[in-house]
Design an enzyme around this catalytic site. Structure first.
Site, PDB file in Angstrom:
ATOM      1  N   HIS A  26      52.909  53.472 -23.672  1.00  0.00           N
ATOM      2  CA  HIS A  26      51.867  54.258 -24.324  1.00  0.00           C
ATOM      3  C   HIS A  26      52.440  54.871 -25.587  1.00  0.00           C
ATOM      4  O   HIS A  26      53.620  55.237 -25.613  1.00  0.00           O
ATOM      5  CB  HIS A  26      51.378  55.376 -23.384  1.00  0.00           C
ATOM      6  CG  HIS A  26      50.055  55.919 -23.767  1.00  0.00           C
ATOM      7  ND1 HIS A  26      49.911  56.903 -24.717  1.00  0.00           N
ATOM      8  CD2 HIS A  26      48.814  55.585 -23.363  1.00  0.00           C
ATOM      9  CE1 HIS A  26      48.628  57.160 -24.866  1.00  0.00           C
ATOM     10  NE2 HIS A  26      47.931  56.369 -24.066  1.00  0.00           N
ATOM     11  N   ASP A  40      45.678  52.312 -17.134  1.00  0.00           N
ATOM     12  CA  ASP A  40      45.066  51.003 -16.891  1.00  0.00           C
ATOM     13  C   ASP A  40      45.770  50.209 -15.807  1.00  0.00           C
ATOM     14  O   ASP A  40      45.272  49.186 -15.360  1.00  0.00           O
ATOM     15  CB  ASP A  40      45.047  50.189 -18.189  1.00  0.00           C
ATOM     16  CG  ASP A  40      44.073  50.777 -19.183  1.00  0.00           C
ATOM     17  OD1 ASP A  40      43.000  51.202 -18.738  1.00  0.00           O
ATOM     18  OD2 ASP A  40      44.390  50.835 -20.376  1.00  0.00           O
TER      19      ASP A  40
HETATM   20  N1  CMC Z   1      55.787  45.514 -22.236  1.00  0.00           N
HETATM   21  C1  CMC Z   1      56.988  45.196 -22.799  1.00  0.00           C
HETATM   22  N2  CMC Z   1      57.522  45.836 -23.844  1.00  0.00           N
HETATM   23  C2  CMC Z   1      56.808  46.846 -24.369  1.00  0.00           C
HETATM   24  C3  CMC Z   1      55.558  47.224 -23.858  1.00  0.00           C
HETATM   25  C4  CMC Z   1      55.049  46.523 -22.749  1.00  0.00           C
HETATM   26  N3  CMC Z   1      53.867  46.846 -22.211  1.00  0.00           N
HETATM   27  N4  CMC Z   1      55.062  48.257 -24.590  1.00  0.00           N
HETATM   28  C5  CMC Z   1      55.974  48.510 -25.523  1.00  0.00           C
HETATM   29  N5  CMC Z   1      57.039  47.663 -25.413  1.00  0.00           N
HETATM   30  C6  CMC Z   1      58.275  47.670 -26.215  1.00  0.00           C
HETATM   31  C7  CMC Z   1      58.030  47.087 -27.597  1.00  0.00           C
HETATM   32  O1  CMC Z   1      58.267  45.695 -27.604  1.00  0.00           O
HETATM   33  C8  CMC Z   1      59.006  47.868 -28.429  1.00  0.00           C
HETATM   34  O2  CMC Z   1      60.303  47.308 -28.193  1.00  0.00           O
HETATM   35  P1  CMC Z   1      61.402  47.304 -29.379  1.00  0.00           P
HETATM   36  O3  CMC Z   1      61.663  48.740 -29.693  1.00  0.00           O
HETATM   37  O4  CMC Z   1      62.573  46.590 -28.805  1.00  0.00           O
HETATM   38  O5  CMC Z   1      60.770  46.563 -30.538  1.00  0.00           O
HETATM   39  C9  CMC Z   1      59.000  49.259 -27.808  1.00  0.00           C
HETATM   40  O6  CMC Z   1      58.621  49.048 -26.439  1.00  0.00           O
HETATM   41  C10 CMC Z   1      58.015  50.221 -28.469  1.00  0.00           C
HETATM   42  O7  CMC Z   1      56.728  49.600 -28.480  1.00  0.00           O
HETATM   43  P2  CMC Z   1      55.625  49.792 -29.605  1.00  0.00           P
HETATM   44  O8  CMC Z   1      54.737  48.599 -29.628  1.00  0.00           O
HETATM   45  O9  CMC Z   1      56.310  50.179 -30.880  1.00  0.00           O
HETATM   46  O10 CMC Z   1      54.844  51.035 -29.058  1.00  0.00           O
HETATM   47  P3  CMC Z   1      53.411  51.503 -29.534  1.00  0.00           P
HETATM   48  O11 CMC Z   1      53.375  52.970 -29.355  1.00  0.00           O
HETATM   49  O12 CMC Z   1      53.093  50.965 -30.880  1.00  0.00           O
HETATM   50  O13 CMC Z   1      52.423  50.769 -28.494  1.00  0.00           O
HETATM   51  C11 CMC Z   1      51.070  50.267 -26.646  1.00  0.00           C
HETATM   52  C12 CMC Z   1      51.830  51.368 -27.415  1.00  0.00           C
HETATM   53  C13 CMC Z   1      50.229  50.957 -25.554  1.00  0.00           C
HETATM   54  C14 CMC Z   1      50.135  49.521 -27.587  1.00  0.00           C
HETATM   55  C15 CMC Z   1      52.101  49.308 -25.997  1.00  0.00           C
HETATM   56  O14 CMC Z   1      52.953  50.004 -25.116  1.00  0.00           O
HETATM   57  C16 CMC Z   1      51.429  48.137 -25.301  1.00  0.00           C
HETATM   58  O15 CMC Z   1      51.100  47.136 -25.926  1.00  0.00           O
HETATM   59  N6  CMC Z   1      51.204  48.250 -23.918  1.00  0.00           N
HETATM   60  C17 CMC Z   1      50.495  47.243 -23.204  1.00  0.00           C
HETATM   61  C18 CMC Z   1      48.987  47.430 -23.412  1.00  0.00           C
HETATM   62  C19 CMC Z   1      48.446  48.612 -22.640  1.00  0.00           C
HETATM   63  O16 CMC Z   1      48.714  48.800 -21.468  1.00  0.00           O
HETATM   64  N7  CMC Z   1      47.605  49.420 -23.330  1.00  0.00           N
HETATM   65  C20 CMC Z   1      46.898  50.532 -22.720  1.00  0.00           C
HETATM   66  C21 CMC Z   1      47.288  51.860 -23.284  1.00  0.00           C
HETATM   67  S1  CMC Z   1      46.713  53.201 -22.223  1.00  0.00           S
HETATM   68  C22 CMC Z   1      45.016  53.128 -22.343  1.00  0.00           C
HETATM   69  C23 CMC Z   1      44.508  53.786 -23.561  1.00  0.00           C
HETATM   70  O17 CMC Z   1      44.700  55.017 -23.692  1.00  0.00           O
HETATM   71  O18 CMC Z   1      43.914  53.071 -24.381  1.00  0.00           O
END
Ligand code: CMC
Length: 430
Positions: free
Chosen positions: A307, A365
């Site tokens: 998140h 989720d």
């Molecule tokens: N599985 C594997 N690796 C992950 C995941 C994941 N679900 N989420 C983040 N990472 C890794 C990402 O690859 C990155 O690694 P590195 O630093 O080595 O490049 C690091 O963690 C930071 O990730 P980010 O993409 O920079 O983080 P963000 O804050 O931009 O993204 C997120 C947040 C929710 C979009 C992401 O965690 C994600 O895609 N999760 C899966 C989708 C999901 O469950 N979304 C629902 C969010 S809760 C409901 C809502 O409030 O909408």
């Protein structure tokens, strides 16, 4: 707002004073609204990683501690002691209602549950195999074509009417999207039922059979609605605020929120998560998927994990996990294979260096898909349920923005990396 102090920014030897404001909780903010005028510089923050886009009194999240509060009330207490419509009142009005305020509010919502008959007919213009979110986006936008007497955003009474209509009609629109997708007749709302029970009734009853809403399941759905009701400045809420900042029609603004919610990185994650758990299928395949999630060359991510704000267990996920167990128990679903996969995946991920270092925990989720599936909804309806619940959050935030004297049209700037000026090239010379 009075600044608590100032900080100094030095650019090319020149110093500029920037005010610092203190919130009730959470990080202080540096006010950069005059930065461009005074320095000629923009700030650069794609994805708003460090930018507070507004001030708000509605919802507070402490991502490191895993805290979520609506108007100061912890989500755990609201999930246990409140109900969805009372929580809606709290989000919209800022305080918990007394009994007569609550009765009046429920009456005000219930009065608006029907949708215009002409609008019900307009579902027929859409393909039956459309994704229910496509139908809901369309129908919420269509409200703006049916309820002209509640679109003047400068009139407080019209804003109130639009808010109540949206909260009341979302379940009706959503249930009709579901019925349309499976070819069953639309079921009219039953205003004698509470909000969640009425939605279950509109989704699962048939004119040909008796249908009794199960009270435990209806309570579980009500709790799911509470958990999803607001989440401060997330993508869909910011979309609603951005759309509304141009003083656009409220129904169209909320429809833009539904659109943003649909994406798998946001509200669409619950559908993607259940699909992932089904694909994993059995507990012995969990390590293979953990390996894929860790692999930089594989775009696969663990859905329902991670998140932007929570760097700890999402408090909603804990309540959702408990609710999931309650629903499965009520329905006497023992040994649900997907739940076993989910528990094992969570167990392994929480011990894995990759997830520990990046502070990736289950989010809301993760368990909501399994729960909603058990309630009888197909995965394509999960994000629709999220949209029903989040409608009140979008409205509360939209209303707060409209009533804010600091409100102006949202107009982000950019770092331009394109071509410098060049002369048009005639076709024969290209
Ligand atoms: N599985 C594997 N690796 C992950 C995941 C994941 N679900 N989420 C983040 N990472 C890794 C990402 O690859 C990155 O690694 P590195 O630093 O080595 O490049 C690091 O963690 C930071 O990730 P980010 O993409 O920079 O983080 P963000 O804050 O931009 O993204 C997120 C947040 C929710 C979009 C992401 O965690 C994600 O895609 N999760 C899966 C989708 C999901 O469950 N979304 C629902 C969010 S809760 C409901 C809502 O409030 O909408």
């Amino acid at each position: 707002m009075k600044p608590k102090g100032h900080c100094t920014l030095t650019i090319e030897g020149k110093s500029f004073e920037l005010p610092i404001y203190e919130g009730t909780e959470g990080p202080d903010v540096i006010d950069i609204t005059r930065l461009y005028r005074e320095t000629g510089y923009f700030t650069f923050d794609p994805g708003y990683l460090s930018t507070a886009s507004c001030h708000s009194t509605i919802t507070f999240i402490d991502g490191d501690k895993g805290r979520l509060e609506y108007r100061g009330y912890p989500i755990e207490q609201l999930a246990e002691k409140s109900d969805y419509l009372e929580t809606c009142y709290l989000l919209l009005e800022g305080e918990l209602p007394n009994q007569s305020q609550k009765d009046e509010f429920i009456e005000g919502i219930t009065h608006h549950t029907l949708i215009h008959e002409q609008m019900a007919k307009s579902y027929n213009g859409l393909q039956r195999d459309s994704h229910p979110m496509a139908v809901v986006v369309t129908m919420v936008a269509a409200l703006s074509a049916f309820y002209h007497d509640s679109t003047d955003i400068n009139d407080e009474a019209q804003r109130l009417l639009a808010s109540r209509r949206l909260i009341a009609k979302m379940p009706t629109i959503a249930a009709a999207a579901y019925k349309y997708s499976i070819g069953q007749p639309f079921v009219y709302p039953d205003n004698g039922l509470d909000y969640a029970s009425n939605f279950l009734h509109m989704c699962f009853s048939l004119p040909t059979e008796d249908y009794q809403v199960n009270e435990t399941l209806s309570k579980a759905l009500d709790r799911i609605f509470i958990l999803h009701a607001d989440h401060e400045q997330n993508a869909s809420t910011s979309t609603v605020r951005l759309a509304g900042s141009s003083e656009a029609n409220p129904f169209a603004c909320i429809s833009s929120g539904v659109t943003s919610l649909w994406g798998p990185a946001h509200g669409g994650a619950n559908e993607a998560c259940l699909n992932m758990l089904k694909e994993i299928g059995t507990v012995d395949r969990v390590p293979e998927f953990i390996k894929r999630a860790r692999d930089k060359d594989d775009p696969f991510r663990l859905m329902g994990f991670g998140h932007r704000v929570y760097k700890n267990y999402d408090p909603r996920a804990r309540i959702m996990q408990k609710t999931c167990h309650e629903v499965l128990e009520t329905l006497d679903i023992k040994d649900e294979p997907i739940l076993k996969v989910a528990l094992e995946l969570e167990r392994i991920a929480l011990q894995d260096d990759y997830f520990i270092e990046r502070k990736l925990y289950p989010n809301v989720d993760y368990y909501s898909g399994i729960t909603q599936n058990a309630l009888g909804f197909p995965s394509s309806m999960f994000t629709v349920l999220f949209a029903i619940a989040r409608t009140v959050g979008w409205i509360a935030q939209w209303k707060e923005m409209i009533e804010d004297p600091l409100q102006r049209i949202a107009r982000p700037r950019q770092l331009y990396l394109g071509h410098n000026t060049r002369d048009f090239i005639p076709m024969e010379e290209r």
